[in-house]
Design a protein around this motif. Structure first.
Motif, PDB file in Angstrom:
ATOM      1  N   ASP A 110       0.854  -1.191   0.000  1.00 41.90           N
ATOM      2  CA  ASP A 110       0.000   0.000   0.000  1.00 41.90           C
ATOM      3  C   ASP A 110       0.890   1.242   0.000  1.00 41.90           C
ATOM      4  O   ASP A 110       1.843   1.310   0.782  1.00 41.90           O
ATOM      5  CB  ASP A 110      -0.882   0.052   1.258  1.00 41.90           C
ATOM      6  N   PHE A 111       0.587   2.193  -0.868  1.00 38.47           N
ATOM      7  CA  PHE A 111       1.282   3.479  -0.834  1.00 38.47           C
ATOM      8  C   PHE A 111       0.488   4.499  -1.638  1.00 38.47           C
ATOM      9  O   PHE A 111      -0.464   4.156  -2.325  1.00 38.47           O
ATOM     10  CB  PHE A 111       2.722   3.370  -1.355  1.00 38.47           C
ATOM     11  N   HIS A 112       0.901   5.749  -1.532  1.00 40.12           N
ATOM     12  CA  HIS A 112       0.240   6.804  -2.300  1.00 40.12           C
ATOM     13  C   HIS A 112       1.278   7.755  -2.869  1.00 40.12           C
ATOM     14  O   HIS A 112       2.433   7.789  -2.427  1.00 40.12           O
ATOM     15  CB  HIS A 112      -0.761   7.570  -1.438  1.00 40.12           C
ATOM     16  N   LEU A 113       0.865   8.521  -3.868  1.00 44.61           N
ATOM     17  CA  LEU A 113       1.699   9.549  -4.490  1.00 44.61           C
ATOM     18  C   LEU A 113       0.931  10.857  -4.461  1.00 44.61           C
ATOM     19  O   LEU A 113      -0.221  10.920  -4.892  1.00 44.61           O
ATOM     20  CB  LEU A 113       2.022   9.151  -5.941  1.00 44.61           C
ATOM     21  N   THR A 166       4.651  17.794 -12.633  1.00 44.37           N
ATOM     22  CA  THR A 166       4.451  16.343 -12.729  1.00 44.37           C
ATOM     23  C   THR A 166       4.816  15.643 -11.424  1.00 44.37           C
ATOM     24  O   THR A 166       5.790  15.994 -10.771  1.00 44.37           O
ATOM     25  CB  THR A 166       5.330  15.769 -13.865  1.00 44.37           C
ATOM     26  N   SER A 167       4.029  14.647 -11.047  1.00 43.49           N
ATOM     27  CA  SER A 167       4.369  13.775  -9.914  1.00 43.49           C
ATOM     28  C   SER A 167       5.268  12.661 -10.444  1.00 43.49           C
ATOM     29  O   SER A 167       4.997  12.100 -11.507  1.00 43.49           O
ATOM     30  CB  SER A 167       3.106  13.172  -9.296  1.00 43.49           C
ATOM     31  N   ILE A 168       6.332  12.341  -9.706  1.00 41.91           N
ATOM     32  CA  ILE A 168       7.308  11.362 -10.184  1.00 41.91           C
ATOM     33  C   ILE A 168       7.441  10.196  -9.208  1.00 41.91           C
ATOM     34  O   ILE A 168       7.533  10.400  -7.995  1.00 41.91           O
ATOM     35  CB  ILE A 168       8.702  12.006 -10.399  1.00 41.91           C
ATOM     36  N   ILE A 169       7.439   8.982  -9.747  1.00 41.28           N
ATOM     37  CA  ILE A 169       7.837   7.797  -8.986  1.00 41.28           C
ATOM     38  C   ILE A 169       9.205   7.379  -9.518  1.00 41.28           C
ATOM     39  O   ILE A 169       9.333   6.980 -10.672  1.00 41.28           O
ATOM     40  CB  ILE A 169       6.832   6.634  -9.138  1.00 41.28           C
TER      41      ILE A 169
END
Length: 339
Positions: A28-31, A208-211
């Motif tokens: 489980d995780f979130h951005l 932008t959101s980055i993983i």
């Protein structure tokens, strides 16, 4: 700052002749919007499988995203989404930079045409307009002579330029989320720094959101706001970047930090090496997956999976050493920093 992506109970398996390999085992995780989240761990821990699951690029068969898994993008579950809707999101709203650009770029197509193709599909541009925009994108990622390079093939680019071209392609449609899977692994140190700096600049420009997926904690030190450490298909520690670097809690995180070369180390000093190998995910252990490699292991570590212990609101760890009755063990990495 709202959550743009939420992953709940993600489980991914691969069915092989030997049995079911449980690559990702219920994470489980979130951005958050506009942030960079780093996913760190050694090869085979499930990092890349997680990124491919988000993009719905798990080849079925042999792969399978297990029932009960949820990948919520702006509240919509990508796991349950039909292929037509998914195609409009993949590449347009969620893009990915792969580890080796030479195998990701089509060797038979000019680089400009490959970037333009994405703009035609997702932005509805005409071919001429898309080609002009492709040239602008190459200029934006600091490729010299972009007007000429746009008509060249991938083999005519250096490794660093190919990776920049991949970034240009990934960002051409101004995606909300960019997944970077080991984007600097094949590059030398100076080019690595340039690519990371470029990604930060473009993130600031586009929001932008980055993983960021990597095995090297040194790569994410200055780019990530949060880090989660993966091992054996599980997230074993997560926290803000400063938590992981200055207050690590899991022995595996200590090992990752100790293995990063540091300035001031004698050239005769022996580099740290973590002994042993990760467990076989055909038959995952019932207890802590790190037990056979951990010098602090206790009998309970073999018998039962550790509970998640909350250190702070943002920092948590899965380790029996955090249990109130466990012996107190200081991080060898932290002690070294504090000297």
């Amino acid at each position: 700052m709202g959550k743009i992506l939420e992953v709940k109970n993600l489980r991914v398996s691969y069915h092989t002749y030997a049995g079911e390999v449980q690559s990702v085992r219920g994470i489980d995780f979130h951005l958050n919007e506009g942030e960079t989240l780093a996913v760190v761990g050694e090869s085979g821990c499930g990092k890349s499988v997680t990124s491919k699951a988000i993009m719905r690029l798990i080849q079925t068969p042999p792969g399978e995203i297990k029932e009960g898994s949820e990948i919520l993008y702006n509240g919509k579950d990508l796991v349950k989404m039909d292929e037509k809707t998914l195609r409009s999101i993949r590449g347009g709203e969620i893009s990915m930079i792969f580890q080796d650009p030479m195998t990701s770029l089509n060797p038979t197509m000019k680089v400009g045409k490959q970037i333009a193709e994405s703009l035609v599909i997702h932005k509805g541009m005409g071919k001429k307009e898309a080609f002009k925009e492709a040239t602008k994108m190459l200029e934006m990622v600091n490729i010299p002579n972009a007007d000429k390079r746009v008509n060249q093939y991938p083999h005519e680019f250096s490794g660093g330029m190919r990776q920049r071209a991949m970034i240009a392609m990934a960002l051409s449609c101004s995606p909300k989320i960019l997944i970077a899977d080991e984007p600097t692994t094949a590059l030398d140190v100076t080019i690595q720094a340039q690519i990371i700096e470029l990604m930060q600049e473009l993130q600031n420009k586009f929001g932008t959101s980055i993983i960021m997926i990597t095995h090297d904690l040194g790569v994410v030190a200055n780019i990530a706001q949060r880090i989660q450490v993966m091992y054996s298909g599980l997230i074993i520690e997560r926290g803000k970047t400063e938590d992981i670097f200055y207050n690590p809690q899991h022995p595996y995180t200590w090992a990752l930090l100790q293995s990063v070369p540091r300035l001031g180390t004698s050239n005769k000093a022996e580099l740290y090496s973590l002994q042993g190998t990760p467990p076989d995910l055909l038959k995952p252990p019932v207890g802590c997956p790190f037990v056979t490699r951990c010098k602090y292991a206790m009998p309970i570590c073999q018998e039962q999976m550790p509970e998640v212990t909350t250190i702070t609101e943002e920092h948590s760890v899965s380790c029996w050493l955090k249990h109130p009755s466990a012996p107190k063990v200081e991080s060898p990495f932290t002690m070294e920093v504090n000297k």
